[in-house]
Design a protein around this motif. Structure first.
Motif, mmCIF file in Angstrom:
data_model
loop_
_atom_site.group_PDB
_atom_site.id
_atom_site.type_symbol
_atom_site.label_atom_id
_atom_site.label_comp_id
_atom_site.label_asym_id
_atom_site.label_seq_id
_atom_site.Cartn_x
_atom_site.Cartn_y
_atom_site.Cartn_z
ATOM 1 N N THR A 40 16.880 58.560 51.201
ATOM 2 C CA THR A 40 18.077 59.381 51.032
ATOM 3 C C THR A 40 19.072 58.675 50.126
ATOM 4 O O THR A 40 19.369 57.488 50.311
ATOM 5 C CB THR A 40 18.745 59.674 52.386
ATOM 6 N N LEU A 41 19.614 59.394 49.127
ATOM 7 C CA LEU A 41 20.582 58.840 48.189
ATOM 8 C C LEU A 41 21.819 59.720 48.137
ATOM 9 O O LEU A 41 21.718 60.949 48.090
ATOM 10 C CB LEU A 41 19.997 58.758 46.773
ATOM 11 N N LYS A 42 22.983 59.095 48.178
ATOM 12 C CA LYS A 42 24.224 59.810 47.882
ATOM 13 C C LYS A 42 24.336 59.833 46.374
ATOM 14 O O LYS A 42 24.723 58.858 45.743
ATOM 15 C CB LYS A 42 25.421 59.121 48.528
ATOM 16 N N TRP A 70 30.594 65.785 47.245
ATOM 17 C CA TRP A 70 29.493 64.866 46.977
ATOM 18 C C TRP A 70 28.181 65.598 47.189
ATOM 19 O O TRP A 70 28.119 66.661 47.817
ATOM 20 C CB TRP A 70 29.589 63.634 47.869
ATOM 21 N N SER A 71 27.111 65.027 46.686
ATOM 22 C CA SER A 71 25.775 65.569 46.922
ATOM 23 C C SER A 71 24.872 64.449 47.430
ATOM 24 O O SER A 71 25.039 63.284 47.081
ATOM 25 C CB SER A 71 25.190 66.179 45.640
ATOM 26 N N ALA A 131 22.863 73.804 51.056
ATOM 27 C CA ALA A 131 21.591 73.100 51.255
ATOM 28 C C ALA A 131 20.521 73.796 50.433
ATOM 29 O O ALA A 131 20.338 75.014 50.522
ATOM 30 C CB ALA A 131 21.214 73.076 52.730
ATOM 31 N N GLU A 132 19.851 73.027 49.583
ATOM 32 C CA GLU A 132 18.769 73.551 48.759
ATOM 33 C C GLU A 132 17.563 72.637 48.926
ATOM 34 O O GLU A 132 17.701 71.442 49.129
ATOM 35 C CB GLU A 132 19.190 73.612 47.288
ATOM 36 N N SER A 133 16.361 73.178 48.800
ATOM 37 C CA SER A 133 15.182 72.335 48.976
ATOM 38 C C SER A 133 13.966 72.957 48.317
ATOM 39 O O SER A 133 13.923 74.154 48.049
ATOM 40 C CB SER A 133 14.908 72.116 50.467
ATOM 41 N N ASP A 174 15.056 67.625 49.591
ATOM 42 C CA ASP A 174 16.196 68.332 50.180
ATOM 43 C C ASP A 174 17.463 67.891 49.460
ATOM 44 O O ASP A 174 17.673 66.692 49.247
ATOM 45 C CB ASP A 174 16.341 68.009 51.671
ATOM 46 N N VAL A 175 18.323 68.846 49.092
ATOM 47 C CA VAL A 175 19.585 68.521 48.430
ATOM 48 C C VAL A 175 20.720 69.186 49.198
ATOM 49 O O VAL A 175 20.674 70.384 49.464
ATOM 50 C CB VAL A 175 19.608 69.007 46.960
ATOM 51 N N LYS A 176 21.735 68.413 49.558
ATOM 52 C CA LYS A 176 22.908 68.954 50.240
ATOM 53 C C LYS A 176 24.152 68.627 49.420
ATOM 54 O O LYS A 176 24.361 67.489 49.026
ATOM 55 C CB LYS A 176 23.027 68.378 51.647
#
Length: 389
Positions: A343-345, A332-333, A304-306, A311-313
């Motif tokens: 929110t986007l995959k 996946w991210s 998890a980064e932000s 926010d990015v997982k």
């Protein structure tokens, strides 16, 4: 007589739409997930264009037509004599004048610019018996012991394209068991054994890989035995389950939970060999690692980064077979805009890494989701030098 193949193909609707772009009225290049800059580390670039008689198209870098879309806009823009008539914000204008729309960094960034091959140099099938030989030994020994017979493994040999042999001392006799592994599809495998449990005994094993689970089922008609095993992985623990039935009655059932002992202070070199390091995802560290008695190591990456806007997982699960110099990574991210609540995959992928020596690794890209991955990498092979040896 030589038949000429039909040269016509069906065009995507997006391709037809792009051909209509002319007489540009407005161009807007922006970051869909709200990162501070479109060329920042996180986000998804999007382009909105208004043209003709109030027509509008809007695509993101995740759309399979994005490159063609951007190229068409540049083509029309560069041929426009009065560029001042096109509405653009300052950031968009700079990008149009520079002639480049940015792509965002991702876990696969290094692969997009690499040289890609249409056919593999190394063949996955050659690793099948090495991958599943330890599983065959584990199940055969376990089944004999469950039936009350002590077993000693004398020898195990793995051959080409899934063929192998296991020699055991069971009770008072030696028994040679031949096996062959088959790939049913990218995630499902079957292993057939002869000479198992009874003189002409058969055993069919099915193995299915999921993102965070390996599921094993097996059946012997000659011995009237069937059973299943599963290993489910998480950041906190590994859940192991086994059950065996004979003549339709359950004779064994066991569930175990093993705590993840891989911590922030653990060294990855203590979990996998130096040779295997080159088969793992680069530049990210696993949060969990589990070594199974079936010759498999599973590594879980959950990052998890932000920043103040995004926010990015990123999730990855790697099945590593050290004996076969082979790994299977699925991941996946997901990107979330804190400002927009969107929110986007962003990217999903499947990478097979394989080596038969210490000089290079072959990365194979299998079916995934995310248009950029599908368009550029899926079905391709990349050769890279090993950095860990």
């Amino acid at each position: 007589m030589t038949m000429i193949k039909n040269v016509f193909r069906q065009m995507y609707p997006e391709e037809i739409n792009l051909e209509r772009i002319e007489d540009l009225k407005m161009i807007h290049i922006y970051d869909l997930t709200g990162a501070a800059k479109p060329n920042g580390k996180y986000g998804v670039t999007a382009v909105l264009v208004n043209f003709g008689d109030n027509e509008q198209l809007n695509y993101t870098e995740n759309d399979h037509c994005f490159d063609d879309f951007v190229n068409k806009i540049f083509e029309v823009y560069n041929s426009t004599e009065d560029k001042s008539s096109i509405l653009m914000d300052e950031t968009t204008q700079k990008m149009m004048e520079a002639g480049e729309v940015p792509r965002h960094e991702s876990i696969l960034s290094k692969y997009y610019d690499a040289e890609k091959l249409e056919v593999p140099i190394l063949v996955n099938a050659s690793t099948l018996s090495k991958r599943f030989g330890p599983l065959v030994e584990y199940l055969v020994v376990g089944l004999y012991k469950t039936m009350g017979t002590e077993v000693e493994v004398i020898d195990r040999k793995c051959g080409w394209r899934g063929s192998g042999r296991l020699i055991i001392h069971a009770g008072a006799t030696n028994r040679t068991i031949y096996f062959k592994a088959f790939e049913v599809n990218d995630s499902t495998f079957s292993i057939k054994l002869n000479g198992c449990l009874t003189e002409q005994g058969d055993l069919l094993i099915n193995v299915v890989l999921y993102e965070d689970v390996i599921s094993i089922s097996y059946r012997s008609e000659s011995a009237d035995i069937e059973g299943s095993s599963s290993f489910k992985f998480s950041k906190d623990n590994l859940r192991e389950m086994h059950q065996i039935k004979k003549n339709g009655e359950q004779i064994f059932y066991d569930v175990n939970l093993y705590e993840n002992t891989f911590t922030a202070d653990s060294k990855i070199e203590d979990v996998v060999s130096v040779v295997s390091l080159g088969l793992l995802p680069e530049n990210i560290r696993p949060c969990a690692a589990y070594s199974l008695p079936i010759g498999l190591t599973y590594l879980l990456y959950d990052i998890a980064e932000s920043d103040d806007q995004v926010d990015v997982k990123t999730f990855c699960g790697t099945f590593l077979w050290p004996d076969a110099n082979y790994s299977d990574t699925r991941g996946w991210s997901v990107i979330k805009s804190l400002q927009q609540g969107l929110t986007l995959k962003n990217e999903a992928f499947r990478i097979i890494n394989l080596t038969d020596n210490r000089e290079f690794v072959q990365s194979s890209f299998l079916t995934g989701t995310g248009s950029r991955y599908k368009e550029i990498l899926e079905g391709k092979y990349i050769i890279s030098e090993r950095k860990s040896v």
